[in-house]
Design an enzyme around this catalytic site. Structure first.
Site, PDB file in Angstrom:
ATOM      1  N   LEU A 156       0.837  -1.205   0.000  1.00  0.00           N
ATOM      2  CA  LEU A 156       0.000   0.000   0.000  1.00  0.00           C
ATOM      3  C   LEU A 156       0.876   1.261   0.000  1.00  0.00           C
ATOM      4  CD1 LEU A 156      -2.865   1.280   0.381  1.00  0.00           C
ATOM      5  CD2 LEU A 156      -2.541   1.018   2.850  1.00  0.00           C
ATOM      6  N   SER A 157       1.865   1.316   0.907  1.00  0.00           N
ATOM      7  CA  SER A 157       2.639   2.550   1.111  1.00  0.00           C
ATOM      8  C   SER A 157       3.523   2.895  -0.088  1.00  0.00           C
ATOM      9  CB  SER A 157       3.550   2.411   2.341  1.00  0.00           C
ATOM     10  OG  SER A 157       2.787   2.110   3.469  1.00  0.00           O
ATOM     11  N   PRO A 175       6.535   6.164  -1.496  1.00  0.00           N
ATOM     12  CA  PRO A 175       7.426   7.198  -0.956  1.00  0.00           C
ATOM     13  C   PRO A 175       6.661   8.471  -0.588  1.00  0.00           C
ATOM     14  CG  PRO A 175       8.395   6.194  -2.923  1.00  0.00           C
ATOM     15  CD  PRO A 175       7.027   5.607  -2.769  1.00  0.00           C
ATOM     16  N   GLY A 234      20.020  -2.795  33.253  1.00  0.00           N
ATOM     17  CA  GLY A 234      21.307  -2.116  33.114  1.00  0.00           C
ATOM     18  C   GLY A 234      22.023  -2.534  31.844  1.00  0.00           C
ATOM     19  N   GLU A 279       1.058   0.226   9.784  1.00  0.00           N
ATOM     20  CA  GLU A 279      -0.408   0.014   9.850  1.00  0.00           C
ATOM     21  C   GLU A 279      -1.098   1.190  10.547  1.00  0.00           C
ATOM     22  OE1 GLU A 279      -1.893  -3.934  10.523  1.00  0.00           O
ATOM     23  OE2 GLU A 279      -0.037  -4.805   9.766  1.00  0.00           O
TER      24      GLU A 279
HETATM   25  C1  LIG Z   1       9.114  -2.012   9.506  1.00  0.00           C
HETATM   26  C2  LIG Z   1       8.045  -1.465   8.620  1.00  0.00           C
HETATM   27  C3  LIG Z   1       7.297  -2.329   7.832  1.00  0.00           C
HETATM   28  C4  LIG Z   1       6.311  -1.821   6.965  1.00  0.00           C
HETATM   29  N1  LIG Z   1       5.606  -2.706   6.183  1.00  0.00           N
HETATM   30  C5  LIG Z   1       4.678  -2.218   5.300  1.00  0.00           C
HETATM   31  C6  LIG Z   1       3.962  -3.107   4.437  1.00  0.00           C
HETATM   32  O1  LIG Z   1       4.138  -4.335   4.485  1.00  0.00           O
HETATM   33  N2  LIG Z   1       3.095  -2.583   3.553  1.00  0.00           N
HETATM   34  C7  LIG Z   1       2.859  -1.235   3.455  1.00  0.00           C
HETATM   35  O2  LIG Z   1       2.058  -0.841   2.629  1.00  0.00           O
HETATM   36  N3  LIG Z   1       3.528  -0.364   4.270  1.00  0.00           N
HETATM   37  C8  LIG Z   1       4.425  -0.827   5.190  1.00  0.00           C
HETATM   38  N4  LIG Z   1       5.121   0.041   6.006  1.00  0.00           N
HETATM   39  C9  LIG Z   1       4.921   1.481   5.843  1.00  0.00           C
HETATM   40  C10 LIG Z   1       4.056   2.073   6.936  1.00  0.00           C
HETATM   41  O3  LIG Z   1       2.732   1.654   6.828  1.00  0.00           O
HETATM   42  C11 LIG Z   1       4.212   3.595   6.855  1.00  0.00           C
HETATM   43  O4  LIG Z   1       5.535   3.881   7.269  1.00  0.00           O
HETATM   44  C12 LIG Z   1       3.228   4.329   7.730  1.00  0.00           C
HETATM   45  O5  LIG Z   1       1.933   4.263   7.163  1.00  0.00           O
HETATM   46  C13 LIG Z   1       3.612   5.813   7.921  1.00  0.00           C
HETATM   47  O6  LIG Z   1       3.884   6.397   6.686  1.00  0.00           O
HETATM   48  P1  LIG Z   1       5.256   7.232   6.486  1.00  0.00           P
HETATM   49  O7  LIG Z   1       6.368   6.391   7.002  1.00  0.00           O
HETATM   50  O8  LIG Z   1       5.286   7.666   5.082  1.00  0.00           O
HETATM   51  O9  LIG Z   1       5.120   8.461   7.437  1.00  0.00           O
HETATM   52  P2  LIG Z   1       4.325   9.822   7.158  1.00  0.00           P
HETATM   53  O10 LIG Z   1       3.002   9.533   6.561  1.00  0.00           O
HETATM   54  O11 LIG Z   1       5.219  10.735   6.448  1.00  0.00           O
HETATM   55  O12 LIG Z   1       4.117  10.317   8.636  1.00  0.00           O
HETATM   56  C14 LIG Z   1       5.227  10.692   9.447  1.00  0.00           C
HETATM   57  C15 LIG Z   1       4.722  11.032  10.825  1.00  0.00           C
HETATM   58  O13 LIG Z   1       3.854  12.160  10.744  1.00  0.00           O
HETATM   59  C16 LIG Z   1       2.868  12.086  11.754  1.00  0.00           C
HETATM   60  N5  LIG Z   1       1.527  12.075  11.149  1.00  0.00           N
HETATM   61  C17 LIG Z   1       1.169  11.568   9.956  1.00  0.00           C
HETATM   62  N6  LIG Z   1      -0.154  11.715   9.756  1.00  0.00           N
HETATM   63  C18 LIG Z   1      -0.645  12.327  10.847  1.00  0.00           C
HETATM   64  C19 LIG Z   1      -1.933  12.730  11.242  1.00  0.00           C
HETATM   65  N7  LIG Z   1      -3.020  12.542  10.475  1.00  0.00           N
HETATM   66  N8  LIG Z   1      -2.066  13.372  12.446  1.00  0.00           N
HETATM   67  C20 LIG Z   1      -0.974  13.574  13.232  1.00  0.00           C
HETATM   68  N9  LIG Z   1       0.263  13.181  12.913  1.00  0.00           N
HETATM   69  C21 LIG Z   1       0.436  12.557  11.733  1.00  0.00           C
HETATM   70  C22 LIG Z   1       3.121  10.765  12.497  1.00  0.00           C
HETATM   71  O14 LIG Z   1       3.928  10.995  13.630  1.00  0.00           O
HETATM   72  C23 LIG Z   1       3.886   9.947  11.489  1.00  0.00           C
HETATM   73  O15 LIG Z   1       4.693   8.947  12.089  1.00  0.00           O
HETATM   74  C24 LIG Z   1       6.076  -0.438   6.907  1.00  0.00           C
HETATM   75  C25 LIG Z   1       6.824   0.431   7.724  1.00  0.00           C
HETATM   76  C26 LIG Z   1       7.793  -0.065   8.565  1.00  0.00           C
HETATM   77  C27 LIG Z   1       8.564   0.880   9.424  1.00  0.00           C
END
Ligand SMILES: Cc1cc2nc3c(=O)[nH]c(=O)nc-3n(C[C@H](O)[C@H](O)[C@H](O)COP(=O)(O)OP(=O)(O)OC[C@H]3O[C@@H](n4cnc5c(N)ncnc54)[C@H](O)[C@@H]3O)c2cc1C
Length: 395
Positions: free
Chosen positions: A128-129, A131, A355, A379
């Site tokens: 789903l996700s 860049p 520790g 998620e």
């Molecule tokens: C180990 C790992 C495994 C993953 N596996 C998958 C996978 O299998 N499939 C998949 O599709 N994705 C996967 N992901 C991606 C994950 O779902 C996204 O990282 C997540 O949805 C956040 O998106 P972003 O990293 O682009 O952060 P951004 O969307 O850029 O957000 C950054 C930060 O902004 C803040 N923020 C964002 N929106 C809001 C809001 N509405 N209100 C307040 N604060 C907010 C939060 O603090 C957030 O952490 C994985 C991520 C990791 C770390």
């Protein structure tokens, strides 16, 4: 005699199953995780996935008939996480990647793929996700352009349209099990409609032409990577559910999986708490065991109380999901939010009680400290869960 069964305790059969799962994880799965993935760090541990299939555990998250039980999923994840987080995550990812197919797939799609997923012969992923689209998943950009209809003799013809399929172009990022998965659930934009309504879910086998990817080095120990789609062909038979219905597929899948991310977190919190209780009972300083220092014993009491509260929220969300009650989005969000934040607190406190030794490479807590961070982001980050809960309060 068993304690009285209330909606807030597990029954005798469930408790026995959890004990059995923990034993399986410690005796059969832990050694496979310790051996590591044959392809090296950051690649899929296929022998571990196969063992999850052989032990019949994947069949609980990808059942041949009937829906997945959220309670089973949570008990599995919590129990396995206490002994082997690698096995827990491998199991969860198979379930997450296959769930759209299980719930919205056609009989033909299900028959073609699900037996191999349940047996651990193929590895799945949920893509789903992107860049530029993480928390705001509805803004995803992966394009599904109508493919040219074949002309006479099979060459490109004048027309195009859904009957001839689509070509996927764009990128996915942070995808667990990518780029090695055999089967991806991919969310792409099929229509010009902005936001959620133009998104469709597709089944994309890992060997489709034009699909490539790279592994990413991450703090969390499971494999994560990027995917690049360069005109990857998909046809009407690859659509999961309805054209334009993909965002609903993604969100309803997360409703099921979010409490179970909470269960994973509870399992880690329980493992950290157990280690901290044991250590504080054995380690002597200032003339007695650490547990006799009130600051330490109160910390343990707080860790235990918060872990119990998290476990109850998770079980309540799972029971509510299985009963088809309303308000599941809110309850799932609460369970995930509270349990993942709690696990972070408990693991950190357990490190403090231990520790220096907890920070040594290979220590259980050093491993949990790396594992516990990502579930607060994926998620739906903690802040996104709060946004869901707040929105539901005004619905
Ligand atoms: C180990 C790992 C495994 C993953 N596996 C998958 C996978 O299998 N499939 C998949 O599709 N994705 C996967 N992901 C991606 C994950 O779902 C996204 O990282 C997540 O949805 C956040 O998106 P972003 O990293 O682009 O952060 P951004 O969307 O850029 O957000 C950054 C930060 O902004 C803040 N923020 C964002 N929106 C809001 C809001 N509405 N209100 C307040 N604060 C907010 C939060 O603090 C957030 O952490 C994985 C991520 C990791 C770390």
């Amino acid at each position: 005699m068993d304690p009285v069964t209330t909606p807030f305790t597990l029954d005798r059969e469930q408790r026995a199953w959890c004990a059995e799962l923990r034993a399986l994880a410690a005796e059969k799965l832990r050694p496979l995780a310790d051996e590591g993935a044959p392809g090296g760090t950051g690649s899929v541990n296929r022998p571990l996935v196969a063992a999850l299939g052989e032990l019949g555990l994947l069949a609980r998250v990808v059942p041949a008939t009937g829906p997945v039980s959220a309670m089973d999923l949570c008990l599995l994840r919590e129990s396995l996480a206490q002994e082997c987080t690698e096995a827990e995550t491998a199991l969860a990812l198979q379930g997450l990647g296959a769930h759209p197919l299980l719930r919205w797939g056609t009989a033909g799609q299900r028959a073609r793929w699900l037996p191999d997923v349940a047996a651990g012969r193929i590895v799945t992923a949920f893509a789903l996700s992107e860049p530029e689209a993480g928390s705001d998943a509805a803004s995803l950009r992966l394009r599904a352009d109508p493919a040219p209809a074949p002309g006479p003799g099979g060459g490109p013809g004048p027309g195009s349209g859904p009957g001839s399929g689509w070509r996927l172009t764009g990128e996915k990022c942070w995808i667990s099990n990518a780029p090695e998965a055999d089967l991806y659930t991919v969310f792409a934009r099929t229509g010009p409609a902005p936001g959620a309504s133009g998104i469709t879910a597709f089944l994309v086998p890992g060997d489709r032409p034009g699909l490539t990817g790279s592994p990413l080095e991450m703090l969390s120990p499971h494999p994560v990577g990027t995917l690049t789609f360069d005109g990857v062909p998909v046809g009407p038979d690859d659509v999961i559910g309805e054209v334009g219905g993909g965002f609903t597929v993604a969100m309803r899948t997360l409703d099921l999986f979010r409490p179970s991310v909470g269960a994973f977190a509870v399992g880690m919190a329980r493992a950290a708490l157990r280690a901290a209780v044991a250590h504080a009972g054995e380690r002597h300083a200032f003339g007695g065991p650490l547990k006799d220092l009130q600051a330490v014993s109160h910390q343990l009491a707080e860790m235990a109380t918060r872990t119990e509260a998290a476990a109850l929220l998770v079980l309540a969300a799972a029971a509510s999901y299985d009963a088809g009650e309303p308000g599941i989005a809110r309850r799932s969000a609460m369970a995930k939010l509270f349990a993942t934040e709690t696990a972070q607190y408990v693991v950190d406190a357990a490190v403090q009680i231990h520790g220096a030794r907890a920070l040594r490479r290979g220590h259980l807590l050093e491993h949990l400290y790396r594992e516990v961070r990502a579930p607060r982001v994926y998620e739906g980050a903690t802040e996104v869960q709060r946004a869901i809960i707040a929105k539901e309060l005004y619905r």
